[in-house]
Design a protein around this motif. Structure first.
Motif, PDB file in Angstrom:
ATOM      1  N   UNK A   1       0.848  -1.187   0.000  1.00  0.00           N
ATOM      2  CA  UNK A   1       0.000   0.000   0.000  1.00  0.00           C
ATOM      3  C   UNK A   1       0.881   1.234   0.000  1.00  0.00           C
TER       4      UNK A   1
ATOM      5  N   UNK B   1       0.560   5.495   0.960  1.00  0.00           N
ATOM      6  CA  UNK B   1      -0.323   6.444   1.629  1.00  0.00           C
ATOM      7  C   UNK B   1       0.265   7.847   1.593  1.00  0.00           C
TER       8      UNK B   1
ATOM      9  N   UNK C   1      10.596  10.979   2.613  1.00  0.00           N
ATOM     10  CA  UNK C   1       9.354  10.520   1.996  1.00  0.00           C
ATOM     11  C   UNK C   1       8.618  11.628   1.256  1.00  0.00           C
TER      12      UNK C   1
ATOM     13  N   UNK D   1      10.075   7.524  11.097  1.00  0.00           N
ATOM     14  CA  UNK D   1       9.727   8.937  11.116  1.00  0.00           C
ATOM     15  C   UNK D   1       8.307   9.150  11.610  1.00  0.00           C
TER      16      UNK D   1
ATOM     17  N   UNK E   1       4.310  16.398  -1.670  1.00  0.00           N
ATOM     18  CA  UNK E   1       3.506  15.657  -0.701  1.00  0.00           C
ATOM     19  C   UNK E   1       4.339  14.590  -0.008  1.00  0.00           C
ATOM     20  N   UNK E   2       3.795  14.099   1.088  1.00  0.00           N
ATOM     21  CA  UNK E   2       4.477  13.080   1.875  1.00  0.00           C
ATOM     22  C   UNK E   2       3.879  11.724   1.526  1.00  0.00           C
ATOM     23  N   UNK E   3       4.726  10.772   1.163  1.00  0.00           N
ATOM     24  CA  UNK E   3       4.224   9.455   0.772  1.00  0.00           C
ATOM     25  C   UNK E   3       4.902   8.344   1.571  1.00  0.00           C
ATOM     26  N   UNK E   4       4.096   7.574   2.282  1.00  0.00           N
ATOM     27  CA  UNK E   4       4.617   6.420   3.031  1.00  0.00           C
ATOM     28  C   UNK E   4       4.258   5.141   2.297  1.00  0.00           C
ATOM     29  N   UNK E   5       5.209   4.242   2.229  1.00  0.00           N
ATOM     30  CA  UNK E   5       4.953   2.948   1.598  1.00  0.00           C
ATOM     31  C   UNK E   5       4.856   1.884   2.674  1.00  0.00           C
ATOM     32  N   UNK E   6       3.942   0.948   2.484  1.00  0.00           N
ATOM     33  CA  UNK E   6       3.749  -0.113   3.483  1.00  0.00           C
ATOM     34  C   UNK E   6       3.808  -1.472   2.811  1.00  0.00           C
ATOM     35  N   UNK E   7       4.476  -2.379   3.449  1.00  0.00           N
ATOM     36  CA  UNK E   7       4.534  -3.745   2.940  1.00  0.00           C
ATOM     37  C   UNK E   7       3.680  -4.654   3.828  1.00  0.00           C
TER      38      UNK E   7
END
Lengths: 240, 240
Positions: A181, A183, B89, B183, B234-240
């Motif tokens: 995902x 976000x 990010x 972070x 923009x700030x983008x976080x990736x999730x696994x």
DNA sequence: AAGTGGTCTAGACCACGGA
DNA sequence: CCGTGGTCTAGACCACTTA
């Protein structure tokens, strides 16, 4: 010899992985159940153990299975408390991930507008569901969210009597395996309904979470827009 | 046979990995340079190629080396444009990571207060540097940050004539390999100096980034507190 | 053509967990 | 004790890059 063959260009261990994922998605092995051991799999497929291991290693890394020396290999239950919140970066003061408990949920069937279609990689007008939810943590409003999912993947969802608390639960219910995902995190001032539902005054700054969840194959399955009142919780991103 | 041995409880491939990491950190192989091929390494160490491969696989996954079929195995230059921004990010409208260009930088030597010691896992009063920076993107102010690093890892940093634009550059300069980072993301209203430096009005909401970067061994090496005016980024976080 | 990493095999033994 | 995954070996052949 079954569905895997040595005459494709796709590496054998990836074919094995594809096949195992397919069987898990199909429900051959239920979440929590044990998968045949490495020796057995390699005999069934007529290939070497090392090749099976490489497939299983990748699947473990993708959180589809869990392996423990002396015990065996097990299909992970994505809806278990441990894994259900893995797409939420919100932590409580003790640093544990929280997703919020479902307070309220309404589902509407509709046709995708342009933004929705773009986020879900659909064509304009394709059928989707819009799901509005209010979530609370320890009884305190945590976030309001609008979740968009393609109808194709969740046939009959609007007639479900059970609530659909999260994409993780939905995916499991409909036999879809989740992968990654992304976000976007922003900030906005709470207005109107959002402020009311979160129980804060108008213009209170809230965190804006714009998330796309993808299946194990990388196809988008949910676009969610959430307004979140963190209070003493916080947002934590991990980077490798 | 060199420093690896078969009579430890630590798996051989991890000993190999440790040893290779140590040699990279020591500068035996410079960033960008090729590492001996698998066969050669296995001969040097008196072990099997498969064991070397497993060590190299993990190192590739940790972004220490890059391997390409037909070419060889190379030490990654962490300060290359590709890797220098991996702990940021923030993305520009084209979704590429940006770190901001250094506009201004001042370094002060000091003793760690309690919060600083806690974040860096030091004892109260241990020597640290406090580094204040202003960063801009395309000439527009992007963020102000205060970066705390232990003096022990960066001896003589305050006398450096070169600016120290980021922890990535610093780490390379002092022969430290970086691993992961966490972070916390929050929001605040820009006040006083922060507002002035970012060129926004008082009380403009800005993103608050509270980041700890760790070495490859998992020890904290930088605590950074940044106030960021995203504008169209923009700030983008990736999730696994 | 030579050299590299990538895949695959067929074994051996070890460490761990449970009956 | 047995069955499991984890480590390690010693090869073979393939796919890709470069010269």
């Amino acid at each position: 010899m079954t569905a895997v063959g040595k005459f494709s260009t796709r590496p054998l261990y990836l074919q094995v992985k594809d096949m195992l994922i397919q069987r898990i998605a199909a429900g051959d092995w239920k979440p929590g159940a044990a998968i045949p051991n490495e020796i057995e799999l390699s005999r069934e497929l007529g290939i070497s153990v090392g090749t099976v291991r490489k497939a299983l290693d990748e699947m473990e890394h993708e959180r589809l299975i869990s392996r423990r020396q002396g015990r065996g290999t097990f299909v992970i239950d994505q809806t278990s408390t441990e894994h259900a919140v893995r797409f939420s970066n919100i932590r409580d003061p003790g640093a544990v991930r929280i997703g919020g408990d479902l307070v309220n949920c309404t589902i509407v069937a509709a046709a995708a507008n342009q933004t929705e279609a773009q986020h879900l990689e659909l064509r304009n007008g394709e059928p989707i569901f819009r799901i509005h939810r209010l979530r609370a943590h320890h009884g305190v409003p945590l976030m309001v969210e609008e979740s968009i999912v393609p109808q194709a993947l969740f046939p009959g969802l609007e007639r479900e009597t059970d609530d659909s608390p999260s994409i993780v639960v939905l995916a499991r219910h409909y036999g879809v395996l989740l992968g990654r995902a992304e976000e976007k995190v922003g900030v906005a001032a709470a207005k109107g309904d959002v402020a009311k539902l979160l129980g804060v005054e108008e213009n209170t700054p809230v965190l804006l979470l714009d998330r796309v969840v993808r299946t194990i194959d990388g196809r988008p399955i949910e676009w969610r827009l959430a307004s979140c009142n963190l209070r003493q919780n916080y947002y934590l991103a991990e980077m490798n």
